[in-house]
Design a protein around this motif. Structure first.
Motif, PDB file in Angstrom:
ATOM      1  N   LYS A   1       0.761  -1.195  -0.035  1.00 49.21           N
ATOM      2  CA  LYS A   1      -0.044  -0.005   0.099  1.00 49.21           C
ATOM      3  C   LYS A   1       0.724   1.407  -0.053  1.00 49.21           C
ATOM      4  O   LYS A   1       1.846   1.344   0.672  1.00 49.21           O
ATOM      5  CB  LYS A   1      -0.909   0.051   1.365  1.00 49.21           C
ATOM      6  N   ARG A   2       0.494   2.253  -0.800  1.00 45.38           N
ATOM      7  CA  ARG A   2       1.090   3.588  -0.679  1.00 45.38           C
ATOM      8  C   ARG A   2       0.279   4.573  -0.518  1.00 45.38           C
ATOM      9  O   ARG A   2      -0.800   4.533  -1.273  1.00 45.38           O
ATOM     10  CB  ARG A   2       2.100   3.696  -1.882  1.00 45.38           C
TER      11      ARG A   2
ATOM     12  N   ARG B   1      -8.434  -1.306   1.363  1.00 43.62           N
ATOM     13  CA  ARG B   1      -8.117  -2.203   0.187  1.00 43.62           C
ATOM     14  C   ARG B   1      -6.689  -2.095  -0.309  1.00 43.62           C
ATOM     15  O   ARG B   1      -6.142  -0.865  -0.330  1.00 43.62           O
ATOM     16  CB  ARG B   1      -8.925  -1.880  -0.922  1.00 43.62           C
ATOM     17  N   PRO B   2      -5.887  -3.109  -0.303  1.00 46.53           N
ATOM     18  CA  PRO B   2      -4.447  -3.201  -0.466  1.00 46.53           C
ATOM     19  C   PRO B   2      -4.330  -2.807  -2.013  1.00 46.53           C
ATOM     20  O   PRO B   2      -5.098  -2.981  -2.844  1.00 46.53           O
ATOM     21  CB  PRO B   2      -3.917  -4.580  -0.233  1.00 46.53           C
ATOM     22  N   ASP B   3      -2.968  -2.168  -2.646  1.00 48.60           N
ATOM     23  CA  ASP B   3      -2.785  -1.769  -3.886  1.00 48.60           C
ATOM     24  C   ASP B   3      -2.414  -3.029  -4.372  1.00 48.60           C
ATOM     25  O   ASP B   3      -2.681  -3.216  -5.746  1.00 48.60           O
ATOM     26  CB  ASP B   3      -1.523  -1.001  -3.865  1.00 48.60           C
ATOM     27  N   HIS B   4      -1.894  -3.946  -3.796  1.00 48.06           N
ATOM     28  CA  HIS B   4      -1.256  -5.207  -4.350  1.00 48.06           C
ATOM     29  C   HIS B   4      -1.540  -6.248  -3.086  1.00 48.06           C
ATOM     30  O   HIS B   4      -1.612  -5.924  -1.996  1.00 48.06           O
ATOM     31  CB  HIS B   4       0.067  -5.312  -4.906  1.00 48.06           C
TER      32      HIS B   4
ATOM     33  N   SER C   1     -16.172   1.741  -1.163  1.00 44.31           N
ATOM     34  CA  SER C   1     -14.988   2.731  -0.807  1.00 44.31           C
ATOM     35  C   SER C   1     -15.363   3.798   0.186  1.00 44.31           C
ATOM     36  O   SER C   1     -14.627   4.126   0.692  1.00 44.31           O
ATOM     37  CB  SER C   1     -15.074   3.557  -2.264  1.00 44.31           C
TER      38      SER C   1
END
Lengths: 254, 333
Positions: free
Chosen positions: A15-16, A58-61, B275
């Motif tokens: 996550k960024r 929610r994670p990016d990857h 979201s």
């Protein structure tokens, strides 16, 4: 049945935020029945990692599984097996403790009679019965931790994920929480918690992972990670912080 | 004590919308506890709501009472359209996220999207504005009934309920879609400013509208009203009038338009709900800015107040300026 899947499995979670990488690819397998400590200095990405693991961010990857159920693809099943005490209190804090537990139970589809019995026991054991009709929003920080734990335990989860459970908790409550968690693990549950208090981790955990700068630096059973040194020594070495002053602050001593 | 691990919970009971409604009522009730001014505020809100509701009721019922079918269509079309527009925009400007049932607080519960949307939707129906809306628009039932008999009245009643659902679905969907944005202080400040500007414009707008009404070309307005009546803004409200005016075929079509719109809005809402739920988890650590220059004292004093002395007074002024600027710039919220 729990033997097939780890209680919690993370693969390549990343996550960024804007330009800052908070978590840079975390792999973790938490064996069922273990007491897992996630260690790390402030800002290491512990909260971010746990939030992604339990479905709050929610994670990016990467992916996360709770007992074989993908947290982001099959959230309902994963969340049924999971009890979470997040860092920031995300509760309906305009309710009293008993009301909050009742709603958590009912919204989880539990039998009202079971909810009544468990809520009474939890409030009693956690010494929250005295709070009576005080709203959770008016609780002290330690009481909020305890009611958060009660919410996480209410439905009898298989996996308990706790973010800094011992922060802001007085010693008596801390001992109480330790006892509850210990019994929970003995009873077949799995606990994952984040902390930066070494003594607690050393006393409780069977497994440890040290997280720093968004990646896992050390991982294994407590004995493996610690070796023949103290956990604090290992931690300081891994994290690479400064633990002693040099010439500065001379003005502190007259 | 029983911290026993339960066997796989297959006998989970279905969670009904009733739970959400009761949760909302309980949270609202607890909000009042021991807070006299909150109760007073609520009562004032109720009275204002009642006032608007009765005013609306009169406006919507007047054409029927007076037997003026031409104005009936216009009242339903323009009035109803404005109501929908209000429910679309007001939550953005005014209410922000409905804190009583913030979706973020359901993020850890094993609720399917369908359960969550249904529950939150039904809970959203339980509110003072919705009640006021129901009272006001029931004037349309009176009008349609007076002009076209009980069948027109019945269709108007169905239309009013559909319109109500449309309004609530609109406001929920829009709020949820912009929830992350609405939570930030900067946007709320902006909303307050917009609201103030709107309030200031109220007088001039009134004069403008009155002037327009005086010189209005009524036939053209009727045409516009007819067109609006076929959009989701006017469809639910004008269905009853159509029956009263003999265009019975139009009513089911308009109700269908409304139902489809509600469906699309709920779908949109359920998409954006996730979201809204997980967006609040953490905005992440504050952005690391470029390292500031100079010592601690030099950093505290902004250039604008650089003339102040470096003493208690100067420190207070400097701090005040910093806070003021950071609040306005929205800094780390």
């Amino acid at each position: 049945m729990t033997g097939e899947h780890p209680a919690l499995a993370l693969r390549g979670l990343a996550k960024r935020f804007d330009s800052k990488v908070a978590v840079a690819g975390v792999d973790l397998d938490v064996p069922a029945g273990s007491f897992y400590g996630l260690l790390g200095p402030n800002g290491a990405g512990k909260t971010t990692t746990l939030s992604m693991a339990v479905g709050l961010l929610r994670p990016d990857h990467g992916q996360a599984w709770v007992l074989g159920h993908d947290v982001w693809a099959d959230p309902v099943r994963a969340k049924q097996l999971l009890g979470v005490m997040p860092d920031g209190v995300r509760l309906f804090d305009r309710l009293s403790g008993a009301e909050l537990l009742a709603y958590h139970g009912l919204l989880r589809g539990m039998d009202p009679a079971v909810v009544d019995q468990r809520a009474a026991e939890l409030l009693d054991v956690l010494a929250l019965t005295d709070a009576g009709r005080t709203l959770v929003v008016d609780y002290s920080a330690g009481m909020k931790k305890k009611i958060g734990l009660a919410c996480a335990l209410l439905h009898g989860p298989r996996l308990l994920v706790l973010d800094e459970p011992f922060e802001a908790v007085d010693p008596v409550s801390a001992a109480l929480i330790r006892d509850i968690l210990h019994r929970y693990v003995v009873g077949g549950g799995t606990v994952v918690f984040s902390s930066h208090v070494m003594e607690v981790v050393e006393r409780l955990c069977s497994h440890v992972a040290i997280l720093a700068e968004g990646t896992i630096k050390r991982i294994g059973t407590l004995a493996q990670v610690r070796g023949d040194r103290s956990l604090e020594e290992v931690f300081v070495e891994v994290v690479g912080g400064r633990t002693a002053t040099g010439e500065e602050l001379a003005w502190l001593s007259r | 004590m029983a911290v026993a691990v339960t066997p796989p919970a297959d006998r989970v009971r279905p969670v009904s919308a009733r739970h959400f409604v009761r949760l909302k009522l309980r949270v609202m009730g607890n909000n009042f506890r021991g807070q006299g001014w909150r109760i007073a505020l609520f009562v004032v809100g109720m009275l204002v709501g009642l006032w608007f509701a009765l005013g609306g009721l009169f406006l919507f019922a007047a054409p029927g009472m007076a037997g003026e079918p031409r104005y009936a269509l216009m009242a339903a079309s323009f009035g109803g359209g404005l109501l929908v527009l209000g429910w679309l925009l007001l939550p953005l400007v005014f209410f922000g996220v409905d804190e009583t049932l913030d979706p973020a607080r359901f993020a850890l519960l094993p609720l399917s999207r369908r359960t969550l949307v249904t529950g939150l939707f039904v809970a959203a129906l339980v509110s003072v504005p919705v009640l006021a809306l129901l009272v006001a628009t029931s004037g349309l039932v009176v009008t349609a009934g007076a002009l076209g008999g009980w069948s027109a009245g019945l269709v108007a009643a169905v239309g009013v309920v559909a319109g109500l659902l449309l309004c609530v679905a609109t406001s929920r969907a829009v709020t949820s879609a912009f929830a992350t944005m609405l939570r930030s202080r900067r946007v709320r400040d902006l909303a307050a400013v917009l609201l103030a500007v709107l309030a200031a414009l109220l007088g001039p707008l009134q004069i403008l509208v009155l002037a327009a009404v005086r010189e209005a070309d009524w036939d053209r307005l009727t045409g516009v009203a007819r067109v609006i009546g076929w959009t989701p803004f006017g469809a639910p409200w004008t269905a009853g009038i159509d029956v009263a005016e003999g265009r019975v075929w139009a009513a089911p079509v308009k109700l269908l338009i409304t139902a489809l719109t509600i469906g699309v809005l709920l779908l949109w809402w359920s998409r954006s709900l996730e979201s809204a739920m997980v967006g609040a988890a953490s905005a992440g650590p504050a952005r690391a800015r470029r390292g500031p220059v100079g010592g601690a004292v030099a950093q505290l004093f902004p250039r604008a107040v650089g003339w102040t002395r470096r003493n208690r007074f100067g420190a207070l002024v400097a701090r005040e300026c910093r806070y003021w600027w950071r609040d306005a710039a929205g800094g780390p919220t």
